[in-house]
Write a protein that holds these residues in place. Structure first.
Motif, mmCIF file in Angstrom:
data_model
loop_
_atom_site.group_PDB
_atom_site.id
_atom_site.type_symbol
_atom_site.label_atom_id
_atom_site.label_comp_id
_atom_site.label_asym_id
_atom_site.label_seq_id
_atom_site.Cartn_x
_atom_site.Cartn_y
_atom_site.Cartn_z
ATOM 1 N N TRP A 1 41.885 21.976 -9.244
ATOM 2 C CA TRP A 1 43.241 21.461 -9.017
ATOM 3 C C TRP A 1 43.298 19.997 -9.421
ATOM 4 O O TRP A 1 42.347 19.260 -9.216
ATOM 5 N N TYR A 2 44.413 19.586 -10.015
ATOM 6 C CA TYR A 2 44.737 18.157 -10.141
ATOM 7 C C TYR A 2 45.763 17.892 -9.059
ATOM 8 O O TYR A 2 46.925 18.265 -9.217
ATOM 9 N N GLY A 3 45.360 17.280 -7.954
ATOM 10 C CA GLY A 3 46.292 17.152 -6.835
ATOM 11 C C GLY A 3 46.686 18.539 -6.377
ATOM 12 O O GLY A 3 45.832 19.331 -5.984
ATOM 13 N N SER A 4 47.952 18.852 -6.461
ATOM 14 C CA SER A 4 48.383 20.182 -6.035
ATOM 15 C C SER A 4 48.536 21.121 -7.231
ATOM 16 O O SER A 4 48.849 22.293 -7.059
ATOM 17 N N TYR A 5 48.310 20.591 -8.445
ATOM 18 C CA TYR A 5 48.496 21.418 -9.632
ATOM 19 C C TYR A 5 47.241 22.249 -9.899
ATOM 20 O O TYR A 5 46.141 21.712 -10.058
ATOM 21 N N HIS A 6 47.391 23.561 -9.949
ATOM 22 C CA HIS A 6 46.256 24.464 -10.110
ATOM 23 C C HIS A 6 45.937 24.600 -11.600
ATOM 24 O O HIS A 6 46.600 25.327 -12.314
ATOM 25 N N ALA A 7 44.929 23.861 -12.069
ATOM 26 C CA ALA A 7 44.687 23.773 -13.513
ATOM 27 C C ALA A 7 43.770 24.881 -14.024
ATOM 28 O O ALA A 7 43.919 25.346 -15.146
ATOM 29 N N LEU A 8 42.786 25.305 -13.225
ATOM 30 C CA LEU A 8 41.911 26.420 -13.616
ATOM 31 C C LEU A 8 41.951 27.454 -12.495
ATOM 32 O O LEU A 8 41.743 27.125 -11.331
ATOM 33 N N GLY B 1 44.783 28.753 -26.858
ATOM 34 C CA GLY B 1 45.837 28.924 -25.874
ATOM 35 C C GLY B 1 46.865 27.835 -26.043
ATOM 36 O O GLY B 1 46.579 26.827 -26.686
ATOM 37 N N PRO B 2 48.031 28.032 -25.437
ATOM 38 C CA PRO B 2 49.083 27.028 -25.595
ATOM 39 C C PRO B 2 48.670 25.693 -24.989
ATOM 40 O O PRO B 2 47.765 25.631 -24.157
ATOM 41 N N SER B 3 49.361 24.650 -25.393
ATOM 42 C CA SER B 3 49.087 23.317 -24.875
ATOM 43 C C SER B 3 49.331 23.285 -23.366
ATOM 44 O O SER B 3 50.303 23.851 -22.883
ATOM 45 N N GLY B 4 48.416 22.662 -22.628
ATOM 46 C CA GLY B 4 48.559 22.587 -21.180
ATOM 47 C C GLY B 4 48.003 23.790 -20.450
ATOM 48 O O GLY B 4 48.138 23.895 -19.238
ATOM 49 N N SER B 5 47.329 24.690 -21.185
ATOM 50 C CA SER B 5 46.851 25.902 -20.528
ATOM 51 C C SER B 5 45.512 25.690 -19.829
ATOM 52 O O SER B 5 45.030 26.576 -19.142
ATOM 53 N N GLY B 6 44.881 24.522 -20.011
ATOM 54 C CA GLY B 6 43.651 24.236 -19.288
ATOM 55 C C GLY B 6 42.384 24.339 -20.123
ATOM 56 O O GLY B 6 41.276 24.327 -19.578
ATOM 57 N N LYS B 7 42.526 24.403 -21.445
ATOM 58 C CA LYS B 7 41.346 24.524 -22.309
ATOM 59 C C LYS B 7 40.454 23.293 -22.189
ATOM 60 O O LYS B 7 39.241 23.403 -21.992
ATOM 61 N N SER B 8 41.069 22.110 -22.315
ATOM 62 C CA SER B 8 40.272 20.880 -22.201
ATOM 63 C C SER B 8 39.636 20.799 -20.821
ATOM 64 O O SER B 8 38.451 20.474 -20.691
ATOM 65 N N THR B 9 40.416 21.087 -19.811
ATOM 66 C CA THR B 9 39.890 21.033 -18.452
ATOM 67 C C THR B 9 38.672 21.930 -18.324
ATOM 68 O O THR B 9 37.654 21.527 -17.756
ATOM 69 N N LEU B 10 38.744 23.122 -18.885
ATOM 70 C CA LEU B 10 37.625 24.054 -18.766
ATOM 71 C C LEU B 10 36.372 23.481 -19.419
ATOM 72 O O LEU B 10 35.314 23.416 -18.788
HETATM 73 N N1 LIG Z 1 43.806 13.912 -15.230
HETATM 74 C C1 LIG Z 1 44.810 14.769 -14.984
HETATM 75 N N2 LIG Z 1 45.602 14.566 -13.916
HETATM 76 C C2 LIG Z 1 46.616 15.430 -13.647
HETATM 77 N N3 LIG Z 1 46.918 16.506 -14.377
HETATM 78 C C3 LIG Z 1 46.168 16.749 -15.466
HETATM 79 C C4 LIG Z 1 45.078 15.903 -15.820
HETATM 80 N N4 LIG Z 1 44.509 16.374 -16.940
HETATM 81 C C5 LIG Z 1 45.204 17.489 -17.262
HETATM 82 N N5 LIG Z 1 46.191 17.717 -16.382
HETATM 83 C C6 LIG Z 1 47.130 18.842 -16.393
HETATM 84 O O1 LIG Z 1 46.366 20.027 -16.402
HETATM 85 C C7 LIG Z 1 46.911 20.956 -17.290
HETATM 86 C C8 LIG Z 1 45.880 21.439 -18.272
HETATM 87 O O2 LIG Z 1 45.530 20.354 -19.103
HETATM 88 P P1 LIG Z 1 44.520 20.499 -20.312
HETATM 89 O O3 LIG Z 1 43.280 21.110 -19.816
HETATM 90 O O4 LIG Z 1 44.422 19.166 -20.967
HETATM 91 O O5 LIG Z 1 45.286 21.519 -21.255
HETATM 92 P P2 LIG Z 1 45.006 21.886 -22.781
HETATM 93 O O6 LIG Z 1 43.777 21.200 -23.194
HETATM 94 O O7 LIG Z 1 44.906 23.363 -22.789
HETATM 95 O O8 LIG Z 1 46.199 21.421 -23.539
HETATM 96 C C9 LIG Z 1 48.113 20.311 -17.955
HETATM 97 O O9 LIG Z 1 49.278 20.758 -17.339
HETATM 98 C C10 LIG Z 1 47.927 18.850 -17.674
HETATM 99 O O10 LIG Z 1 49.169 18.227 -17.499
#
Ligand SMILES: Nc1ncnc2c1ncn2[C@@H]1O[C@H](COP(=O)(O)OP(=O)(O)O)[C@@H](O)[C@H]1O
Ligand SMILES: [Mg+2]
Lengths: 362, 257
Positions: B25-32, B49-58
């Motif tokens: 989670w990023y705060g309350s946002y469920h990223a993975l 995957g589409p932009s914002g789908s969590g690829k970088s996060t993963l």
């Molecule tokens: N440091 C962060 N703080 C808060 N939200 C984040 C942060 N990094 C990414 N996010 C949110 O997490 C989601 C996934 O981000 P990301 O993994 O970068 O997606 P992708 O690489 O697939 O485009 C996005 O909605 C983004 O706004």
């Protein structure tokens, strides 16, 4: 691209300067009159100063009786320059003080050479020069007679306090700036409070507290020499301002830089030391040099806590009946010394700034 | 060691990365959301995957540039926890290439490549330089070793970034959209370098929208949407016969132009 600009610029500049002069000083008849009157006044003032400082001046040492005919009495300087520069330092040993000053100046100049900009270079230069300064001034070894710090005065004392402030203050400023990005909120908050507190106090208050007030509360065994208390106060003041400069520099380094370093497996100290700080310090070099200049000028405040630094030594130079009329000359001379140091430092800062602009446009 | 064995039925020497029930989670946002993924050594994975789908996060969770809150991640037999020593040793085994290159601008190309091996691996300067020159040659950056990053084109900078990561001789390479910041004419030179790496059997996890690259080298393509893995499979089935509606719509958009 470069061809075009280099063709246009010189012409545009030459024409532009004349145009700018005409527009800003002779745009209409009122501006023109004002400009001519001001020009007349400044020429008149300049001429009187020249007459006073050079044409009618008296230079002969030990001749106060020749002075007083409307020109500057530089004999006060040529008679008492040793007192101005070296104050109470024993007369027979003043060559040591002079050499010590030269060493510090040489070290500063060497530090300014970009080839020595590395941590190693700076540690080497100051690791040799500063102890040599202390050895020459303090003596007690190699047949040099010991001179206690109470007798250090004039320019060497000013340089001693200044160099100590910078040498202790830069690392402290870096630590404070890094600490304010610490993951531990307690460290961040405490450092933030200290920095804000110190920055909201005038330097004079800090110098007074460190040299006069704090010793009142400390047990006698814990009080140490006034010079060191002043250095600590000064260092604190400098470090707090400089830490803000460095903090700005840290923020200017893209977050991807630390991330890349982290991904390569560098630990915190390696990331800071090799990737983040070099860029932050480089980005803030002009601001840092400005801070150095300001701090140098601030050393003149030490006179109020009763240390015999350059300004105090100057005061004593005209503090005898035969020279008491010539304080003006002494202060002009002192101003010149401060000017030479400060002006060359800020010029160097400007040069660095231009050089950095050129290399970032690469 | 025990966690590693239980993480997969296969021997740890075969498995490069295991993610089990990972949530972030990023705060309350469920990223993975409940990510399960296993990558064998030598495998080439493309993540899209589409932009914002969590690829970088993963992929940033794999070397702890981001912290996950739930689940286990085991990389090369080492579990990723708060233990900084574990994290440091994982990072020195995992190379990463970023969208914006992130070369160190105050260091020359050669110094960029030598820094981590001398500091982290503690190899001698001479040895590190030899390795660096070897990899710079490999990514075809001839004669540029003493220039600064700012003097190179984007494509060259990205190839230097790849060489810099390779100099640590990592067992796993992560790529986060390595060609997205590049002008079209420079994309190919970077992709060629990556294809060469892939053909040598480097373990790669690669976030990219270059579907040609995926078809050419990927063993598996993984599609992510809204923080979860929606579909995965070998490129042939993935592109020709996608199962999920979301995958079909994504592929329609990305292959459309
Ligand atoms: N440091 C962060 N703080 C808060 N939200 C984040 C942060 N990094 C990414 N996010 C949110 O997490 C989601 C996934 O981000 P990301 O993994 O970068 O997606 P992708 O690489 O697939 O485009 C996005 O909605 C983004 O706004
Ligand atoms: Mg991304």
């Amino acid at each position: 691209m470069t061809v075009i600009t280099s063709q246009i610029r010189p012409n545009a500049k030459a024409g532009g300067a004349r145009e700018w002069l005409r527009k800003s000083f002779f745009g209409n008849w009122f501006d023109a009159c004002l400009s001519i009157v001001l020009l007349f006044i400044s020429l008149k003032l300049g001429w009187s100063f020249l007459q006073w400082a050079l044409l009618n001046a008296v230079w002969t040492p030990n001749a106060p009786e020749l002075c007083g005919a409307g020109g500057a009495c530089w004999s006060v300087i040529s008679t008492r320059w040793r007192l101005i520069f070296f104050g109470l330092y024993p007369a027979d040993e003043q060559w040591r003080a002079a050499l010590a000053c030269l060493i510090i100046v040489a070290a500063v100049v060497m530090t300014c050479i970009p080839r020595f900009f590395t941590l190693k270079g700076i540690l080497m230069i100051w690791g040799v020069s500063f102890p040599s300064f202390l050895l020459l001034m303090g003596g007690g070894y190699f047949g040099l007679s010991p001179v206690p710090t109470e007798r250090w005065s004039g320019l060497p004392l000013t340089l001693y306090i200044y160099a100590s402030t910078i040498l202790l203050g830069m690392p402290s400023a870096i630590l404070i700036a890094l600490g304010r990005r610490s993951p531990y909120p307690a460290i961040r908050i405490i450092l933030g409070l200290v920095v804000d507190l110190v920055r909201s106090l005038p330097l004079l208050t800090i110098l007074f507290s460190f040299s006069l007030v704090i010793p009142l509360f400390l047990p006698a065994q814990l009080t140490f020499d006034k010079v060191y208390r002043v250095i600590i106060g000064f260092t604190l003041f400098f470090a707090c301002y400089q830490s803000e400069v460095i903090r700005g520099g840290l923020q200017s380094v893209a977050s991807g830089q630390e991330e890349a370093a982290r991904a390569l497996g560098l630990n915190y100290f390696q990331r800071m030391g090799h990737v983040v700080l070099p860029q932050a310090l480089r980005n803030t070099m002009p601001m840092t040099i400005n801070q150095f200049v300001v701090t140098f000028k601030d050393t003149s405040f030490i006179v109020v806590v009763g240390l015999f630094e350059l300004l105090a030594a100057a005061k004593s130079a005209y503090g005898v009946p035969e020279w008491s009329a010539y304080s003006k000359e002494v202060y002009v001379f002192i101003a010149l010394i401060y000017f030479v140091f400060s002006y060359s430092m800020s010029k160097y800062g400007k040069y660095l700034e231009l050089k950095m602009k050129a290399s970032s446009a690469r | 060691m025990e966690t590693t064995l239980s993480a997969s039925n296969e021997a740890p020497s075969v498995i490069a990365i295991t993610m089990r029930g990972v949530n972030k989670w990023y705060g309350s946002y469920h990223a993975l959301r409940d990510i399960n993924l296993s990558v064998r050594h030598g495998e080439r994975i493309v993540l899209c995957g589409p932009s914002g789908s969590g690829k970088s996060t993963l992929i940033r969770c794999i070397n702890r540039l981001e912290e996950h809150q739930e689940g286990d991640i085991v990389v090369d037999g080492i579990e990723i926890t708060d233990n900084t020593r574990n994290i440091d040793s994982v990072r020195s085994e995992v190379g990463m290439v970023f969208q914006n290159f992130n070369l160190f601008p105050h260091l020359t190309i050669l110094e960029n490549c030598v820094l981590a091996p001398t500091l982290v691996r503690r190899v001698t300067r001479k040895e590190a330089e030899e390795t660096a020159l070897h990899f710079l040659e490999k990514v075809r950056i001839p004669e540029q070793a003493h220039k600064f990053p700012g003097q190179l084109s984007g494509g060259q900078q990205q190839r230097v970034a790849i060489a810099r990561a390779l100099c640590m001789q990592p067992r796993i390479m992560l790529f986060d959209e390595p060609t997205s910041a590049l002008d079209p004419e420079m994309i190919k030179e970077v992709l060629d370098t990556m294809i060469e790496l892939a053909n040598e059997g480097t373990t790669m996890v690669c976030v990219t929208h270059e579907m040609g690259f995926a078809q050419a080298v990927a063993d598996r393509v993984i599609f992510m949407d809204r923080g979860e893995i929606v579909e995965e499979g070998p490129p042939k089935t993935f592109f020709n016969n996608p199962q999920s509606e979301r995958t079909r719509s994504f592929l329609g958009k990305i292959l459309g132009h």
